[in-house]
Each structure stands twice: as structure tokens, then as C-alpha cells.
Design an enzyme around this catalytic site. Structure first.
Site, PDB file in Angstrom:
ATOM      1  N   ILE A  26      24.074  33.682  15.040  1.00 43.05           N
ATOM      2  CA  ILE A  26      24.717  34.544  16.147  1.00 43.05           C
ATOM      3  C   ILE A  26      23.897  35.996  16.394  1.00 43.05           C
ATOM      4  O   ILE A  26      23.454  36.311  15.340  1.00 43.05           O
ATOM      5  CB  ILE A  26      26.295  34.939  15.616  1.00 43.05           C
ATOM      6  N   SER A  27      23.904  36.159  17.618  1.00 45.00           N
ATOM      7  CA  SER A  27      22.996  37.236  17.897  1.00 45.00           C
ATOM      8  C   SER A  27      23.394  38.968  17.442  1.00 45.00           C
ATOM      9  O   SER A  27      24.681  38.850  17.347  1.00 45.00           O
ATOM     10  CB  SER A  27      22.648  37.448  19.608  1.00 45.00           C
TER      11      SER A  27
END
Ligand code: SAH
Length: 289
Positions: A138-139
């Protein structure tokens, strides 16, 4: 920032060249795994005083599920705690330079902890990418905000496309910023994970697609904005062609060393490219698995 005029097809140099002054060292993002990143941030981030809450109201999309005032007390207090840490996360993102109030409000609305596996949810609001399985991440909150801000550039967004749904977090944020969101993921279990994560939020303007995002969605194009959440050595030609004239595509470009690029379609066969900042993303890969 200097624009580079380009005519289709974009030469590789036009999407990988930087706009730094000669002699200035490149700002290189250290390649780091999400796990290292998370551990580092957790080690340094704890015990820091909480930043002040960000101002401004949160957007509410039609059909977006809220915990009812009649929810059990434990659930209500958990919700209040997550809202407070989320406000702190947004304040930090704003201090890092993201100014777009619509983007900040969207980040304040989406419960990031729901997109992270329970064992890591204590780290949901730190400024780090985190593992989501299948070697993907997940960024980092800052980069999610930065990319959406760069794509929006203050304009109204109708239809947008995200390549690389992952766990679905950025797609959820996008759904509060654009009218219609399409997001493609090439790894089937992650596509399913995103569906599961997003279901309780009941976001009505978001469509998830299992497939190879390098091909885009020609049946739905043109898009008023495109974001790539994975880095290729160049931006796929199909995506450039699916951009509406005047719209922006934001993508990490590179291998070991990557930079965020913003490409603007300026005519039927004309694009311009700007280099924004150093970044580090998982690779863009062809095909589906
Ligand atoms: N958008 C995510 C980040 C996802 S990580 C967030 O909300 O934080 C990047 C994702 O891009 C991975 O899940 C990876 O599988 C996916 N990806 C890589 N190449 C792709 C392609 N060609 N088409 C679609 N998804 C791709």
C-alpha cells in the site's frame, strides 16, 4: 518547472529525463522494502507529539457508509480514535507540501486502517508504505496525496483511471475527488482483497477491474486523469492514448532510480512531460496472474 514538448510517440528520454539544473545531484529515493520502511518509521515515529488537526470539512459521497450514532460505544470510540490519527496523518501530509484541500479532505475521510492487515493496523497512519501480500505494498500516504494533487491540478475530475489497485486504498481516496473511478489490478487475489476491503465503504462511483492495466480501458476512455501506482521504464502508449486532451497522467518512471512524471495531453498527437520528484514504487508488469 520546464515543460518538454513532445510528439507522439513519446521518446523514452521525454519521460525519463529530469528537469534538474546541470550539476545538481539527483534526489534518489532509497530503494527500501515496505517492511524496512514501516519498521524505520515505527521506530522513529512513536512518541512524537501529535501534529495539529488539519482544517476543513470532510467530503461525504452518496452511499458512503458511516458508523451510525447508535453504534455500540466500543465501536464509536474506536472510530473517534481512528479519526484523530487520520487527522494527524493529513496534517503531516499537508506539512510535506500537499496543499489541495479536496485531496486532503478525501484522505481524512478514507479509513486507511481498513486496507491493512490487522497485524499491521497499528501502523496504518504512519507515513510509510506497508506490505499487502504478493510482494506488493500500500503506498505511503504522502505519495498517494501528491499523485492525486498532481493529476487534479486544481481542476474538476470526471472519469479517472488507476493502474494498480493493490488493496484499494488509493482508489477509495480517488472516489472522493473524481466523479467516476476505474481501477485495474493484475494480481487476482489482490483484486479480490480490494473488493473485500472496499465493500463496507459502499462507494458507488468506483469500479474495480481484474486485468493488465498497461492496456488501460479503451472501452471507457477517454479519462480526465490517469494514475499509475507501479513503475515502468516508460509509460505505456495505450494509456497516453486514453488520456483526454488537457488531462494529466501521473506515473513513477524508472527502475532502481525512479521519478514521478506528469504527462499532459496537449493535442491529438501531442504530449508534454514534467519531472516531479524521486519516488520508489513496485514494478509495473505486463499480463495477469
Ligand atoms: N494503489 C495502491 C498501491 C498498489 S501497489 C494503494 O492504494 O496503495 C501497485 C500495484 O500495481 C500492485 O498491486 C501490482 O500488482 C499492480 N500492478 C503492477 N503492474 C500492473 C499492471 N500492468 N496492471 C494492473 N496492476 C498492476
Amino acid at each position: 518547472m520546464k515543460d518538454q514538448r513532445s510528439t507522439f510517440p513519446l521518446p523514452l528520454s521525454s519521460v525519463t529525463g529530469t528537469t534538474r539544473k546541470p550539476g545538481t545531484p539527483a534526489p534518489v529515493a532509497t530503494p527500501q522494502t515496505a517492511t524496512q520502511n514501516a519498521a524505520r518509521t515505527a521506530a522513529h515515529g512513536q512518541g512524537r507529539p501529535a501534529p495539529p488537526p488539519a482544517p476543513g470539512p470532510s467530503p461525504r459521497a452518496p452511499g458512503y457508509a458511516q458508523a451510525a450514532p447508535s453504534a455500540p460505544a466500543a465501536q464509536r470510540s474506536e472510530l473517534a480514535a481512528s479519526e484523530a490519527v487520520r487527522r494527524a496523518m493529513v496534517a503531516r501530509v499537508a506539512r510535506q507540501g500537499v496543499l489541495d484541500p479536496k485531496v486532503l479532505a478525501a484522505m481524512e475521510t478514507v479509513p486507511r486502517h481498513l486496507f491493512i492487515e490487522p497485524a499491521l493496523s497499528a501502523q496504518a497512519y504512519i507515513d510509510a508504505s506497508l506490505p499487502i501480500g504478493h510482494n506488493q505494498t500500500i503506498s505511503q500516504p504522502y505519495i498517494v496525496a501528491r499523485m492525486i494533487e498532481a493529476m487534479r491540478a486544481g481542476g474538476q475530475l470526471g472519469r479517472v483511471l488507476e493502474i494498480g489497485t493493490g488493496c484499494g486504498y488509493q482508489a477509495a481516496v480517488l472516489s472522493f475527488v473524481a466523479k467516476e473511478v476505474y481501477s485495474i489490478e493484475r494480481i487476482k487475489p489482490l483484486h479480490e482483497l480490494a473488493k473485500t476491503n472496499l465493500r463496507p465503504l459502499r462507494i458507488s462511483n468506483l469500479r474495480l477491474q481484474y486485468g493488465d492495466g498497461m492496456l488501460g480501458m479503451p472501452q471507457v476512455a477517454p479519462f480526465d486523469g490517469i494514475i499509475l501506482a507501479a513503475a515502468g521504464l516508460e509509460v505505456p502508449r495505450a494509456l497516453l492514448e486514453q488520456l483526454a486532451i488537457g488531462a494529466h497522467l501521473v506515473a513513477p518512471v524508472g527502475g532502481q532510480v525512479q521519478h514521478l512524471h506528469r504527462i499532459t495531453r496537449t493535442g491529438k498527437s501531442e504530449w508534454t512531460s514534467e519531472t516531479l520528484e524521486a519516488c520508489h514504487f513496485v514494478p509495473l508488469r505486463p499480463g495477469t496472474v
